[in-house]
Enzyme design. Structure first.
Site, short mmCIF file in Angstrom:
data_model
loop_
_atom_site.label_atom_id
_atom_site.label_comp_id
_atom_site.label_asym_id
_atom_site.label_seq_id
_atom_site.Cartn_x
_atom_site.Cartn_y
_atom_site.Cartn_z
N HIS A 1 -5.91 2.03 -4.20
CA HIS A 1 -4.99 1.47 -3.20
C HIS A 1 -4.52 0.09 -3.64
CE1 HIS A 1 -7.85 -1.30 -0.71
NE2 HIS A 1 -8.32 -1.16 -1.93
N HIS B 1 -2.74 1.02 6.86
CA HIS B 1 -3.13 0.94 5.44
C HIS B 1 -3.42 2.32 4.88
CE1 HIS B 1 -4.34 -1.29 1.91
NE2 HIS B 1 -5.45 -0.58 1.83
N CYS C 1 0.82 -1.22 0.00
CA CYS C 1 0.00 0.00 0.00
C CYS C 1 0.85 1.27 0.00
CB CYS C 1 -0.99 -0.02 1.15
SG CYS C 1 -0.28 0.02 2.81
#
Length: 341
Positions: A317, A305, A257
């Site tokens: 993402h 994240h 990520c």
């Protein structure tokens, strides 16, 4: 780096509780019934949980790796300086050699020179002054030699300290890597326990869930309202759609990520730190109501994240192992914060 774990939805907690209860029952010895097989949904939830639990140590690994790279550069620099200092000492020794030879021809080696050439020059100058048997030329040369010798000793000490720190980070990285790989291996084992038919059904269920949530990993071009550097970053991110998530990766064929966010903004000339936590700490915070395309979105907490806002209530993402870079609704995960590079 923090070790926060992603909060689990209540439904998952209920499933885990039921699963544990079922497991406890299955341990009771009975002759009339075999242990119940976990349902496909149970397996899917367990696999999802393992993938999620691997994300926090992945970010920890990224931070350790970054520290390790910095220490490696420092160790390399220390080794270079050490080699240069050693060369300087060697050259001074060569210059002092003829001085000692001349002294010998003139009536024997000065005891203080002999002392120096034995490799222990630290007390030389005091003794030389006391003995008053050394020319100013020799004193200057030996004073320079003594200084270089001390610098060499200091460089050697510094290099050893940096090398020790590097070894410690390598050990820490290996431990964290094992933690991530252990969770991923457990997930693969669960998936491999399924039949081909069950795996196909699980993939179909995942595609259905993604479709209902509005997630898409099909190649696309960004045509939103961003401009300037934000548009450059989003153009790059969109070009990565469909590429796989891979823990610890910064491209070009796969990303985690924070690896995707960093690579996207790097194409726009903006250098971001490596991890989710570092990006969060370094960024200018913006409220959810003030979001602009290109802003970095943090879900769940400040360590686990992130992705990039693309506009129109959506974000891009790199999700987790087993999935590809995708566009999802901003609220498909619990929104935590946003920052602007």
């Amino acid at each position: 780096m923090g070790t926060h774990r992603r909060p689990k939805p209540p439904s998952r907690a209920r499933i885990a509780t039921l699963g544990m209860a079922a497991g406890a029952v299955s341990l009771l010895p009975t002759q009339s019934q075999a242990a119940p097989q976990p349902t496909l949904e149970d397996v899917r939830k367990q696999v999802e949980t393992l993938y999620e639990e691997a994300e926090a140590p992945t970010e920890e690994y990224n931070a350790i790796s970054e520290k390790q790279a910095k220490l490696q550069r420092e160790v390399d620099g220390a080794r270079d300086r050490l080699a240069r200092k050693q060369q300087e000492v060697n050259e001074l020794r060569e210059k002092i050699g003829p001085l000692a030879a001349a002294q010998y021809r003139g009536g024997g080696i000065d005891p203080s020179v002999e002392l120096f050439l034995s490799g222990d020059p630290d007390n030389y100058l005091d003794q030389a002054a006391m003995l008053d048997r050394t020319s100013s030329r020799q004193a200057d040369a030996l004073r320079a030699m003594q200084t270089k010798q001390r610098e060499l000793t200091q460089e050697r000490t510094d290099a050893q300290k940096r090398l020790k720190a590097l070894e410690e980070t390598r050990a820490e990285a290996a431990e964290t890597k094992n933690e991530v790989q252990g969770k991923l291996a457990e997930a693969r084992k669960l998936l491999n326990s399924l039949t081909a038919q069950q795996r196909a059904r699980m993939e179909a269920d995942q595609e259905r869930d993604d479709a209902s949530a509005g997630a898409s990993d099909s190649p696309a071009s960004y045509n939103g309202p961003a401009s300037g550097r934000a548009k450059t970053a989003l153009d790059f991110a969109y070009a990565q759609l469909g590429k796989p998530y891979e823990w610890g990766s910064t491209g070009p064929n796969s990303y985690d990520c924070s690896g995707l966010v960093g690579a996207a903004w790097r194409t726009a000339g903006v250098s971001l730190p490596r991890t989710v936590k570092q990006m969060y700490d370094a960024g200018r915070k913006v409220s959810k109501s003030d979001l602009q395309p290109g802003d970095i979105i943090y879900w769940y907490n400040d360590t686990q994240h992130n992705g990039m806002y693309v506009g129109n209530g959506k974000a891009i993402h790199a999700p987790r192992t087993g999935k590809n870079i995708e566009i999802v609704p901003l609220d498909s995960m619990p929104f935590f914060a946003a920052s602007r590079p």
